[in-house]
Scaffold this motif. Sequence first.
Motif, PDB file in Angstrom:
ATOM      1  N   GLY A  63      37.433 -19.200  28.279  1.00  0.00           N
ATOM      2  CA  GLY A  63      36.328 -18.439  27.684  1.00  0.00           C
ATOM      3  C   GLY A  63      35.151 -18.295  28.630  1.00  0.00           C
ATOM      4  N   ARG A 333      22.926 -20.681  18.146  1.00  0.00           N
ATOM      5  CA  ARG A 333      24.332 -20.521  17.807  1.00  0.00           C
ATOM      6  C   ARG A 333      25.104 -21.849  17.844  1.00  0.00           C
ATOM      7  NH1 ARG A 333      27.656 -15.859  17.951  1.00  0.00           N
ATOM      8  NH2 ARG A 333      29.716 -16.530  17.273  1.00  0.00           N
ATOM      9  N   TYR A 334      24.609 -22.764  18.683  1.00  0.00           N
ATOM     10  CA  TYR A 334      25.323 -24.039  18.847  1.00  0.00           C
ATOM     11  C   TYR A 334      24.620 -25.180  18.119  1.00  0.00           C
ATOM     12  CZ  TYR A 334      27.491 -21.335  22.548  1.00  0.00           C
ATOM     13  OH  TYR A 334      28.148 -20.352  23.242  1.00  0.00           O
ATOM     14  N   ILE A 398      27.123 -15.519  24.541  1.00  0.00           N
ATOM     15  CA  ILE A 398      27.780 -16.593  23.788  1.00  0.00           C
ATOM     16  C   ILE A 398      29.112 -16.936  24.434  1.00  0.00           C
ATOM     17  CG2 ILE A 398      28.798 -17.197  21.542  1.00  0.00           C
ATOM     18  CD1 ILE A 398      25.735 -17.145  21.610  1.00  0.00           C
ATOM     19  N   TYR A 399      29.410 -18.220  24.428  1.00  0.00           N
ATOM     20  CA  TYR A 399      30.660 -18.716  25.024  1.00  0.00           C
ATOM     21  C   TYR A 399      31.589 -19.170  23.905  1.00  0.00           C
ATOM     22  CZ  TYR A 399      33.497 -22.517  27.104  1.00  0.00           C
ATOM     23  OH  TYR A 399      34.507 -23.368  27.469  1.00  0.00           O
ATOM     24  N   HIS A 400      32.826 -18.715  23.948  1.00  0.00           N
ATOM     25  CA  HIS A 400      33.824 -19.141  22.963  1.00  0.00           C
ATOM     26  C   HIS A 400      34.907 -19.943  23.680  1.00  0.00           C
ATOM     27  CE1 HIS A 400      32.160 -16.547  19.844  1.00  0.00           C
ATOM     28  NE2 HIS A 400      32.045 -15.614  20.769  1.00  0.00           N
ATOM     29  N   THR A 402      38.490 -21.206  24.340  1.00  0.00           N
ATOM     30  CA  THR A 402      39.803 -20.637  24.013  1.00  0.00           C
ATOM     31  C   THR A 402      40.826 -21.753  23.778  1.00  0.00           C
ATOM     32  OG1 THR A 402      40.481 -20.591  26.319  1.00  0.00           O
ATOM     33  CG2 THR A 402      39.339 -18.637  25.490  1.00  0.00           C
TER      34      THR A 402
END
Lengths: 475, 200
Positions: A63, A333-334, A398-400, A402
Motif C-alpha cells: 500500500g 483517519r488513524y 491516506i495509506y491502506h 494491503t
Amino acid sequence: MSLASELAPADHDLRTASATVLRPVESWPGFRYLAGTTAVGLVAILGFICWGWQMYIGMGVSGLMWPVMWGAYITNYVFWIAIAMSGTFLSAALYLFRARFRSAFSRAAETMTIWSILSAGLFPLIHLGRSWRAYWILPYPNQRRLWPNFRSSLVLDSYAITTYLAVSLVFWYIGMLPDLAELRDRATGWRRTLYGIASLGWTGSIRDTSPFLKLYILLAGLELALVFSVHTTVAWDFSTALIPGWHEEIFPPYFVAGAVFSGLAMILTLIIPIREWFHLHDFITVDHLEKVCQLIIVASSVLTFSYATEYFIAWYSADTYERSAYWMRAFGRYSHPFWMTVAFNCALPLLFFWRRFRRSIPLMFIMSILMNVGMWLERFVFIVTSLAYSFDPAAWGIYHVTWIEIGITAGGFGGFLALFLLSLKVIPALPTAEVRRDILEARRQRQALAAVGLWPPPGSAGGGQPLAPPPAAGS
Amino acid sequence: MPQWPATLMHDDQPAVAPVFRGVLGSFADEEQLRAAHALADAAHLGFEVFMPVADEELLRHLRFRTEKNGVRFWTLFGAIGGFVSAMALTVWTQRNWPLVVGGKPIVSWPPFIQPMFEWVVLFASLFCAGGFLLLSGLPNLHLHPAYRPEFGVDHFGMFIPCGLSEAGMARTILAQAQAEAIFPIYDHGLGRLAEPTQAP
C-alpha cells in the motif's frame, strides 16, 4: 529472608535442577510444543510466499504510495529492533545490578534478541523492493569509488544493527559455554560431538572461570552502552527528518523507554508458554513473573510521560504544523490505532498495580499480548500519520495496508516465534549454570541464617518460635 | 606412596605409557573444597579447581581475583583499535568520494561519532572474547585429564598436579578435607582421559 533464599527453587539440589532444566533439550517434544512450532512455522512460510510475490510483481502490491512511503514494513522494523534492544538490555542490566531473578529470563531474553535482530534486519530489505541490492550499503571497494554516505542516519543505522547483532551473538554464545559443556557431558553419539565442539572444551576450571567472569561483566557493560546507542540511532532515522511529528529531540529516550516496555511484554508472552510446555514451574515462578510486571509498570509510566511530553511540546511550540500533526494523530483517519495505543500502553499496565493481576498467569499473558499490539500500533501511528498529514493539506494522503503487507508482517512474527521455539530445543531455556549458582547462594544464606538460629524461619514448619520484639527504649 | 594400578587405560587407547599427572579429589560440598584449599596452600602445593558454577565469591576465596586478569587490557586495545578504524573508514571514504549532501562538510564529525562509537564497542567486545579464549586456553579439543562430568553438575574437584613422590601428601590433604573420592590421574601425553578408579 533474603532475595536469593526466596527465589531459588527450594525443592531442588544442583543435580535435579540441571536435570529438570535440560530435560526439554534431551527429550522428545510434547504435543503442545510441536503444534505451536508447526503453526508459527507455517505462518512464516506464508510470509515468505508474500515476500516472493512482492519481489515478482513489484512494490505496487504494497500500500506504499506517495506521500506515505514508510508503512507497515518500517513499523515492523522499529518494532523488532525494539524487542531486540530490550532483550539484551534486560539480561545485561539485571546482571550488572546482580538481580537474582535474572536467571529465569536471561536466556530467553538473549535468544529473543538474536532472532528479533534478524527479523528486524529483514524488513528494510523487504521495504527496499529490490532486496538483492542491499549490499550497496556496505563499504566495499568498487571501480566507481562509491562509498556509503556516513552523514545519513539510515547508513548509521545499518552499522548500529550489524554491530548489535555481532556483540549480542558473542554475549549469548559465551554465556552459554557452561551449559553447552554440561549438555556435552550428558549426551552420547553425534550430539556429544556437536556439543563438544560448541562448548569449546569448557571444564569449569579456574583457568576457564576467572577470565569468563571478567569477560561477562565487561560484555554486559558494553552491551548496555550499545543498546542505548542502537535505539537512539533508530530514533535518528525519524528525528533528523523535518516531518512534523518526527522532528523531536525526545525521540531517543522515548524510543528506549518504548523498547524496554515492549521487550518486557514480549518476555512475558514468550516465557509463559515455555514455562508450561517445558515444565519449568519451579524455576520460573509467579514471583519471577511478578517482578517483570513490576518493571512493566515503571516502563509504562516513562512511556506515558513521553507521550504526554510530545503533546505538551507540540502545544507549547505554537508551531501550526506540529500542532496539526498531533491533532490529526488523535482525531484524524488513524485515531483508532492511536487510542488503542494509549489504552494498551498507558492504561492497561496500570492494572498491574493490583496484586491479583500481577499474580494471575492467564491475565498476565493476555495483557502482554495486548501490550505488544499496542507497541506495534504506536510505531504504525507515528510513522504513518506524520507522513499522511505533513505540511500542506493539499499533499495529504491516506495509506491502506494491503494483504501482502499483512502476510509479510504475520510472517515476521511467525518466523521469529518458530526460530525462538526451535532454538530452545537445542539450547537450555534457562542458564543452568546460573540456576545452580542461585541454588548455591541460597544454600549459603540458609547456612548463615541457621548458624544464628534464624533458619528455618521462626514460626514455619520445623522453625522455632517467633522472636520476641526488642525491648522498647527506656524499659 | 599410593598402591594404585600403574595403568588404567582402556583397551581401545593407544599403547603409550601413561604418565602420572597428579591426584584429584572430588567434593560434594564447597566447604570441603575450601578446607582442601587451605591445606594445599599451607603445604605450598599447586592446584586446579573445577567448579559446577562460575562463582565470584568462591574464586575470591581461592585468591583468584577476576579483576586482575588480562581480559580488560584486551578490551581496551580492541576499543582503541575500533575507534581508530572507524575514524579512518569514515574520513577516508568520504574524502575518496567527496559528495556534498545537504550542505554539510565532507568530513562531518557529529555523524561520524556514531560509527566510531559502534566500532569501539564492536572491536572491544570481539577483543574481549578473543582475550578470554586466549587466557582460558579455549577452544581446547581435549578435556583436562582430571575433569569429570560431575564437576559440571554438583561436585567440586581439586586436582593437585604432582609427581609420584608427592602423591602421598596430596592424597592425605584431600582425605583430610573429606573428599568424597580420590583418584590418581594419568594421561598418555595425548590429553585423553584414562578412566580413574576410586581410591581404596
